[in-house]
Design a protein around this motif. Structure first.
Motif, PDB file in Angstrom:
ATOM      1  N   LYS A 108      78.124  15.257  -6.693  1.00 52.53           N
ATOM      2  CA  LYS A 108      79.068  16.055  -7.488  1.00 52.53           C
ATOM      3  C   LYS A 108      80.012  16.849  -6.596  1.00 52.53           C
ATOM      4  O   LYS A 108      81.203  16.960  -6.886  1.00 52.53           O
ATOM      5  CB  LYS A 108      78.310  17.000  -8.410  1.00 52.53           C
ATOM      6  CG  LYS A 108      77.581  16.307  -9.528  1.00 52.53           C
ATOM      7  CD  LYS A 108      76.793  17.340 -10.324  1.00 52.53           C
ATOM      8  CE  LYS A 108      75.866  16.711 -11.315  1.00 52.53           C
ATOM      9  NZ  LYS A 108      75.083  17.739 -12.041  1.00 52.53           N
ATOM     10  N   GLY A 109      79.489  17.399  -5.504  1.00 48.85           N
ATOM     11  CA  GLY A 109      80.320  18.170  -4.591  1.00 48.85           C
ATOM     12  C   GLY A 109      81.364  17.328  -3.886  1.00 48.85           C
ATOM     13  O   GLY A 109      82.486  17.766  -3.663  1.00 48.85           O
ATOM     14  N   ILE A 148      75.875  10.204   2.179  1.00 53.35           N
ATOM     15  CA  ILE A 148      75.081  10.929   1.189  1.00 53.35           C
ATOM     16  C   ILE A 148      73.852  10.122   0.792  1.00 53.35           C
ATOM     17  O   ILE A 148      72.740  10.655   0.718  1.00 53.35           O
ATOM     18  CB  ILE A 148      75.941  11.273  -0.043  1.00 53.35           C
ATOM     19  CG1 ILE A 148      77.007  12.304   0.336  1.00 53.35           C
ATOM     20  CG2 ILE A 148      75.077  11.790  -1.184  1.00 53.35           C
ATOM     21  CD1 ILE A 148      78.057  12.530  -0.738  1.00 53.35           C
ATOM     22  N   LEU A 149      74.020   8.842   0.537  1.00 50.02           N
ATOM     23  CA  LEU A 149      72.894   8.007   0.101  1.00 50.02           C
ATOM     24  C   LEU A 149      71.815   7.893   1.176  1.00 50.02           C
ATOM     25  O   LEU A 149      70.622   7.918   0.862  1.00 50.02           O
ATOM     26  CB  LEU A 149      73.386   6.621  -0.309  1.00 50.02           C
ATOM     27  CG  LEU A 149      74.316   6.579  -1.524  1.00 50.02           C
ATOM     28  CD1 LEU A 149      74.801   5.157  -1.762  1.00 50.02           C
ATOM     29  CD2 LEU A 149      73.650   7.147  -2.757  1.00 50.02           C
ATOM     30  N   GLY A 167      82.204  14.730 -12.794  1.00 48.08           N
ATOM     31  CA  GLY A 167      82.296  13.644 -13.754  1.00 48.08           C
ATOM     32  C   GLY A 167      81.775  12.312 -13.271  1.00 48.08           C
ATOM     33  O   GLY A 167      81.612  11.385 -14.068  1.00 48.08           O
ATOM     34  N   VAL A 168      81.489  12.180 -11.990  1.00 51.02           N
ATOM     35  CA  VAL A 168      81.033  10.885 -11.471  1.00 51.02           C
ATOM     36  C   VAL A 168      79.526  10.701 -11.583  1.00 51.02           C
ATOM     37  O   VAL A 168      79.027   9.590 -11.453  1.00 51.02           O
ATOM     38  CB  VAL A 168      81.463  10.652 -10.001  1.00 51.02           C
ATOM     39  CG1 VAL A 168      82.956  10.744  -9.859  1.00 51.02           C
ATOM     40  CG2 VAL A 168      80.764  11.605  -9.067  1.00 51.02           C
ATOM     41  N   TRP A 169      78.787  11.766 -11.809  1.00 52.17           N
ATOM     42  CA  TRP A 169      77.319  11.691 -11.842  1.00 52.17           C
ATOM     43  C   TRP A 169      76.840  11.464 -13.259  1.00 52.17           C
ATOM     44  O   TRP A 169      77.008  12.306 -14.136  1.00 52.17           O
ATOM     45  CB  TRP A 169      76.718  12.981 -11.287  1.00 52.17           C
ATOM     46  CG  TRP A 169      75.232  12.985 -11.310  1.00 52.17           C
ATOM     47  CD1 TRP A 169      74.426  13.658 -12.186  1.00 52.17           C
ATOM     48  CD2 TRP A 169      74.346  12.288 -10.439  1.00 52.17           C
ATOM     49  NE1 TRP A 169      73.116  13.423 -11.915  1.00 52.17           N
ATOM     50  CE2 TRP A 169      73.031  12.578 -10.844  1.00 52.17           C
ATOM     51  CE3 TRP A 169      74.536  11.433  -9.361  1.00 52.17           C
ATOM     52  CZ2 TRP A 169      71.921  12.047 -10.206  1.00 52.17           C
ATOM     53  CZ3 TRP A 169      73.434  10.904  -8.731  1.00 52.17           C
ATOM     54  CH2 TRP A 169      72.146  11.213  -9.143  1.00 52.17           C
ATOM     55  N   LEU A 170      76.232  10.312 -13.511  1.00 54.75           N
ATOM     56  CA  LEU A 170      75.668  10.023 -14.821  1.00 54.75           C
ATOM     57  C   LEU A 170      74.179  10.327 -14.874  1.00 54.75           C
ATOM     58  O   LEU A 170      73.577  10.287 -15.933  1.00 54.75           O
ATOM     59  CB  LEU A 170      75.887   8.550 -15.189  1.00 54.75           C
ATOM     60  CG  LEU A 170      77.340   8.128 -15.346  1.00 54.75           C
ATOM     61  CD1 LEU A 170      77.426   6.654 -15.679  1.00 54.75           C
ATOM     62  CD2 LEU A 170      78.037   8.959 -16.397  1.00 54.75           C
ATOM     63  N   GLY A 171      73.591  10.586 -13.724  1.00 51.96           N
ATOM     64  CA  GLY A 171      72.164  10.907 -13.678  1.00 51.96           C
ATOM     65  C   GLY A 171      71.306   9.673 -13.621  1.00 51.96           C
ATOM     66  O   GLY A 171      71.760   8.571 -13.344  1.00 51.96           O
ATOM     67  N   ALA A 189      67.014  13.751  -7.616  1.00 56.40           N
ATOM     68  CA  ALA A 189      66.989  15.204  -7.789  1.00 56.40           C
ATOM     69  C   ALA A 189      67.741  15.912  -6.666  1.00 56.40           C
ATOM     70  O   ALA A 189      68.446  16.887  -6.895  1.00 56.40           O
ATOM     71  CB  ALA A 189      65.549  15.696  -7.857  1.00 56.40           C
ATOM     72  N   SER A 190      67.609  15.410  -5.447  1.00 57.61           N
ATOM     73  CA  SER A 190      68.300  16.049  -4.322  1.00 57.61           C
ATOM     74  C   SER A 190      69.703  15.471  -4.115  1.00 57.61           C
ATOM     75  O   SER A 190      70.560  16.113  -3.520  1.00 57.61           O
ATOM     76  CB  SER A 190      67.483  15.904  -3.036  1.00 57.61           C
ATOM     77  OG  SER A 190      67.437  14.563  -2.607  1.00 57.61           O
ATOM     78  N   LEU A 191      69.958  14.310  -4.626  1.00 58.88           N
ATOM     79  CA  LEU A 191      71.227  13.611  -4.436  1.00 58.88           C
ATOM     80  C   LEU A 191      72.353  14.163  -5.309  1.00 58.88           C
ATOM     81  O   LEU A 191      73.505  14.241  -4.879  1.00 58.88           O
ATOM     82  CB  LEU A 191      71.024  12.126  -4.756  1.00 58.88           C
ATOM     83  CG  LEU A 191      72.223  11.208  -4.724  1.00 58.88           C
ATOM     84  CD1 LEU A 191      72.599  10.906  -3.290  1.00 58.88           C
ATOM     85  CD2 LEU A 191      71.910   9.934  -5.467  1.00 58.88           C
ATOM     86  N   ALA A 192      72.042  14.583  -6.503  1.00 54.32           N
ATOM     87  CA  ALA A 192      73.044  14.940  -7.507  1.00 54.32           C
ATOM     88  C   ALA A 192      74.061  15.963  -7.019  1.00 54.32           C
ATOM     89  O   ALA A 192      75.265  15.770  -7.190  1.00 54.32           O
ATOM     90  CB  ALA A 192      72.364  15.438  -8.781  1.00 54.32           C
ATOM     91  N   SER A 193      73.606  17.044  -6.411  1.00 58.28           N
ATOM     92  CA  SER A 193      74.554  18.089  -6.017  1.00 58.28           C
ATOM     93  C   SER A 193      75.516  17.611  -4.933  1.00 58.28           C
ATOM     94  O   SER A 193      76.696  17.967  -4.946  1.00 58.28           O
ATOM     95  CB  SER A 193      73.823  19.351  -5.571  1.00 58.28           C
ATOM     96  OG  SER A 193      73.054  19.099  -4.420  1.00 58.28           O
ATOM     97  N   ASP A 194      75.050  16.789  -4.000  1.00 65.35           N
ATOM     98  CA  ASP A 194      75.941  16.264  -2.957  1.00 65.35           C
ATOM     99  C   ASP A 194      76.985  15.313  -3.546  1.00 65.35           C
ATOM    100  O   ASP A 194      78.150  15.344  -3.154  1.00 65.35           O
ATOM    101  CB  ASP A 194      75.150  15.551  -1.866  1.00 65.35           C
ATOM    102  CG  ASP A 194      74.567  16.495  -0.839  1.00 65.35           C
ATOM    103  OD1 ASP A 194      74.819  17.718  -0.938  1.00 65.35           O
ATOM    104  OD2 ASP A 194      73.869  16.013   0.066  1.00 65.35           O
TER     105      ASP A 194
END
Length: 59
Positions: free
Chosen positions: A47-48, A8-9, A53-57, A40-45
């Motif tokens: 979380k999916g 993902i990264l 709960g792992v995404w703090l932004g 901005a593009s990373l967050a949905s992957d």
């Protein structure tokens, strides 16, 4: 999980550094992972793959 996170990264290259925060009661450790990403593009992957709960932004 580590291989999926790395996939993902590397798929979301950008300019923001990635920090992984691991916590237990009374102690939190933050690791600088050495990847630069577009949050901005990373967050949905993220979380999916690992749950919302792992995404703090971006901090």
């Amino acid at each position: 999980m580590v291989a999926e996170l790395k996939r993902i990264l590397t798929a979301h290259k950008g300019e923001s550094p990635v920090r992984l925060r691991l916590g237990t009661p009374g102690r939190t450790v933050v690791y600088e992972l050495g990847f630069l990403v577009d949050p901005a593009s990373l967050a949905s992957d993220v979380k999916g793959a690992f749950g919302p709960g792992v995404w703090l932004g971006v901090t």
